[in-house]
Design a protein around this motif. Structure first.
Motif, PDB file in Angstrom:
ATOM      1  N   MET A 160     -57.807  53.480 -50.583  1.00 49.23           N
ATOM      2  CA  MET A 160     -57.244  54.460 -51.505  1.00 49.23           C
ATOM      3  C   MET A 160     -55.561  54.499 -51.551  1.00 49.23           C
ATOM      4  O   MET A 160     -55.241  54.432 -52.729  1.00 49.23           O
ATOM      5  N   ASN A 161     -55.018  54.220 -50.800  1.00 52.15           N
ATOM      6  CA  ASN A 161     -53.514  53.960 -50.814  1.00 52.15           C
ATOM      7  C   ASN A 161     -53.051  52.862 -51.857  1.00 52.15           C
ATOM      8  O   ASN A 161     -52.027  52.687 -52.305  1.00 52.15           O
ATOM      9  N   LYS A 162     -54.057  51.781 -51.971  1.00 50.87           N
ATOM     10  CA  LYS A 162     -53.855  50.703 -52.832  1.00 50.87           C
ATOM     11  C   LYS A 162     -53.581  51.144 -54.208  1.00 50.87           C
ATOM     12  O   LYS A 162     -52.719  50.555 -54.985  1.00 50.87           O
ATOM     13  N   PHE A 163     -53.936  52.181 -54.722  1.00 52.86           N
ATOM     14  CA  PHE A 163     -53.743  52.821 -56.047  1.00 52.86           C
ATOM     15  C   PHE A 163     -52.739  54.053 -55.972  1.00 52.86           C
ATOM     16  O   PHE A 163     -52.037  54.337 -56.885  1.00 52.86           O
ATOM     17  N   VAL A 164     -52.977  54.985 -55.071  1.00 56.42           N
ATOM     18  CA  VAL A 164     -52.154  55.989 -54.671  1.00 56.42           C
ATOM     19  C   VAL A 164     -50.620  55.724 -54.782  1.00 56.42           C
ATOM     20  O   VAL A 164     -49.655  56.311 -55.514  1.00 56.42           O
ATOM     21  N   LEU A 165     -50.195  54.770 -53.937  1.00 54.90           N
ATOM     22  CA  LEU A 165     -48.687  54.410 -53.594  1.00 54.90           C
ATOM     23  C   LEU A 165     -48.087  53.827 -54.926  1.00 54.90           C
ATOM     24  O   LEU A 165     -46.822  54.522 -55.308  1.00 54.90           O
ATOM     25  N   PRO A 166     -48.743  53.042 -55.573  1.00 54.74           N
ATOM     26  CA  PRO A 166     -47.944  52.498 -56.868  1.00 54.74           C
ATOM     27  C   PRO A 166     -47.952  53.553 -57.792  1.00 54.74           C
ATOM     28  O   PRO A 166     -46.924  53.644 -58.784  1.00 54.74           O
ATOM     29  N   LEU A 167     -48.837  54.664 -58.160  1.00 59.22           N
ATOM     30  CA  LEU A 167     -48.993  55.548 -58.879  1.00 59.22           C
ATOM     31  C   LEU A 167     -47.981  56.480 -58.636  1.00 59.22           C
ATOM     32  O   LEU A 167     -47.418  57.206 -59.494  1.00 59.22           O
ATOM     33  N   ILE A 168     -47.633  56.909 -57.384  1.00 58.99           N
ATOM     34  CA  ILE A 168     -46.558  57.855 -57.163  1.00 58.99           C
ATOM     35  C   ILE A 168     -45.160  57.206 -57.261  1.00 58.99           C
ATOM     36  O   ILE A 168     -44.195  57.916 -57.717  1.00 58.99           O
ATOM     37  N   ALA A 169     -44.974  55.807 -57.106  1.00 60.26           N
ATOM     38  CA  ALA A 169     -43.924  55.068 -57.369  1.00 60.26           C
ATOM     39  C   ALA A 169     -43.613  55.417 -58.910  1.00 60.26           C
ATOM     40  O   ALA A 169     -42.466  55.564 -59.253  1.00 60.26           O
ATOM     41  N   GLY A 170     -44.467  55.165 -59.545  1.00 63.47           N
ATOM     42  CA  GLY A 170     -44.425  54.867 -61.210  1.00 63.47           C
ATOM     43  C   GLY A 170     -44.345  56.622 -61.572  1.00 63.47           C
ATOM     44  O   GLY A 170     -43.307  57.042 -62.485  1.00 63.47           O
ATOM     45  N   LEU A 171     -44.576  57.600 -60.786  1.00 63.14           N
ATOM     46  CA  LEU A 171     -44.507  58.973 -61.451  1.00 63.14           C
ATOM     47  C   LEU A 171     -42.985  59.428 -60.742  1.00 63.14           C
ATOM     48  O   LEU A 171     -42.158  59.856 -61.592  1.00 63.14           O
ATOM     49  N   GLY A 172     -42.567  58.961 -59.669  1.00 65.47           N
ATOM     50  CA  GLY A 172     -41.186  59.177 -59.278  1.00 65.47           C
ATOM     51  C   GLY A 172     -40.031  58.459 -60.124  1.00 65.47           C
ATOM     52  O   GLY A 172     -39.106  59.181 -60.557  1.00 65.47           O
ATOM     53  N   ALA A 173     -40.482  57.359 -60.541  1.00 63.19           N
ATOM     54  CA  ALA A 173     -39.472  56.615 -61.551  1.00 63.19           C
ATOM     55  C   ALA A 173     -39.469  57.262 -62.956  1.00 63.19           C
ATOM     56  O   ALA A 173     -38.457  57.715 -63.320  1.00 63.19           O
ATOM     57  N   SER A 174     -40.758  57.806 -63.449  1.00 64.05           N
ATOM     58  CA  SER A 174     -40.760  58.390 -64.585  1.00 64.05           C
ATOM     59  C   SER A 174     -40.177  59.746 -64.606  1.00 64.05           C
ATOM     60  O   SER A 174     -39.347  60.164 -65.693  1.00 64.05           O
ATOM     61  N   VAL A 175     -40.321  60.553 -63.702  1.00 66.36           N
ATOM     62  CA  VAL A 175     -39.700  61.879 -63.506  1.00 66.36           C
ATOM     63  C   VAL A 175     -38.231  61.894 -63.382  1.00 66.36           C
ATOM     64  O   VAL A 175     -37.354  62.503 -64.015  1.00 66.36           O
ATOM     65  N   THR A 176     -37.581  60.751 -62.572  1.00 64.11           N
ATOM     66  CA  THR A 176     -36.415  60.777 -62.508  1.00 64.11           C
ATOM     67  C   THR A 176     -35.640  60.083 -63.643  1.00 64.11           C
ATOM     68  O   THR A 176     -34.557  60.839 -64.215  1.00 64.11           O
ATOM     69  N   ILE A 177     -36.151  59.134 -64.244  1.00 64.37           N
ATOM     70  CA  ILE A 177     -35.438  58.873 -65.712  1.00 64.37           C
ATOM     71  C   ILE A 177     -35.521  59.924 -66.751  1.00 64.37           C
ATOM     72  O   ILE A 177     -34.308  60.234 -67.517  1.00 64.37           O
ATOM     73  N   GLY A 178     -36.704  60.425 -66.733  1.00 61.23           N
ATOM     74  CA  GLY A 178     -36.834  61.682 -67.596  1.00 61.23           C
ATOM     75  C   GLY A 178     -35.878  62.871 -67.393  1.00 61.23           C
ATOM     76  O   GLY A 178     -35.160  63.333 -68.159  1.00 61.23           O
ATOM     77  N   LEU A 179     -35.600  63.064 -66.059  1.00 64.57           N
ATOM     78  CA  LEU A 179     -34.671  63.969 -65.612  1.00 64.57           C
ATOM     79  C   LEU A 179     -33.164  63.706 -66.080  1.00 64.57           C
ATOM     80  O   LEU A 179     -32.497  64.394 -66.509  1.00 64.57           O
ATOM     81  N   LEU A 180     -32.921  62.322 -65.822  1.00 60.55           N
ATOM     82  CA  LEU A 180     -31.646  61.876 -66.384  1.00 60.55           C
ATOM     83  C   LEU A 180     -31.334  62.032 -67.951  1.00 60.55           C
ATOM     84  O   LEU A 180     -30.364  62.728 -68.405  1.00 60.55           O
ATOM     85  N   LEU A 181     -32.506  61.656 -68.660  1.00 62.44           N
ATOM     86  CA  LEU A 181     -32.405  61.790 -70.166  1.00 62.44           C
ATOM     87  C   LEU A 181     -32.346  63.198 -70.475  1.00 62.44           C
ATOM     88  O   LEU A 181     -31.792  63.630 -71.383  1.00 62.44           O
ATOM     89  N   TYR A 182     -33.293  64.133 -69.784  1.00 60.72           N
ATOM     90  CA  TYR A 182     -33.090  65.597 -70.089  1.00 60.72           C
ATOM     91  C   TYR A 182     -31.605  66.069 -69.900  1.00 60.72           C
ATOM     92  O   TYR A 182     -31.054  66.742 -70.876  1.00 60.72           O
ATOM     93  N   PHE A 183     -31.064  65.828 -68.717  1.00 62.58           N
ATOM     94  CA  PHE A 183     -29.585  66.332 -68.525  1.00 62.58           C
ATOM     95  C   PHE A 183     -28.594  65.601 -69.490  1.00 62.58           C
ATOM     96  O   PHE A 183     -27.850  66.375 -69.825  1.00 62.58           O
TER      97      PHE A 183
END
Length: 151
Positions: free
Chosen positions: A1-24
């Motif tokens: 299960m971690n085979k898919f979960v870890l990459p998805l969490i990494a992508g989510l973290g990148a998306s949220v962070t870049i989105g946060l920077l763009l929002y600010f």
């Protein structure tokens, strides 16, 4: 299960962070908080958080050192083809000498010199942006360590 979960969490973290920077950035209209090398930084910080190249010192200081070199060239030396090449090489050497190597930061002299940025660029987006990316990376890492490892 971690085979898919870890990459998805990494992508989510990148998306949220870049989105946060763009929002600010949109909220505070005179503050630039995003630059292209941050996309590559997100790959390391969220996808390979244990890598020496993704550590807070490397992310923040690597970007600051190379950005300083780029602004220095804009302000005092010039922006010719040879200047772009020399500044990029100096950035690589400076990161290696200071043990703050962060490959995405290697693009900073080129970006900054071609855009003719000023000293303020070192604060926003470079310093503020990298600190936010590092903090979000640590938050995501705590989330992963606490919840995902147990899956």
């Amino acid at each position: 299960m971690n085979k898919f979960v870890l990459p998805l969490i990494a992508g989510l973290g990148a998306s949220v962070t870049i989105g946060l920077l763009l929002y600010f950035e949109a909220t505070f209209s005179n503050a630039t908080l995003i630059m292209a090398p941050f996309g590559a930084t997100a790959v390391l910080v969220f996808g390979l958080p244990k890598s020496p190249l993704a550590q807070p010192k490397n992310v923040i200081l690597g970007h600051l050192i190379t950005a300083f070199i780029g602004v220095f060239f804009v302000q005092f030396i010039g922006v010719s083809h040879i200047d772009l090449a020399i500044a990029t090489g100096l950035g690589v050497s400076a990161m290696l000498l200071t043990k703050t190597t962060h490959p995405p930061a290697g693009a900073n002299p080129l970006l900054i010199m071609m855009a003719g940025q000023s000293w303020l660029f070192l604060v926003t987006p470079v310093l503020i942006g990298t600190v936010i990316i590092v903090l979000m990376g640590k938050i995501m890492q705590m989330f992963q360590d606490r919840f995902v490892v147990k899956c």
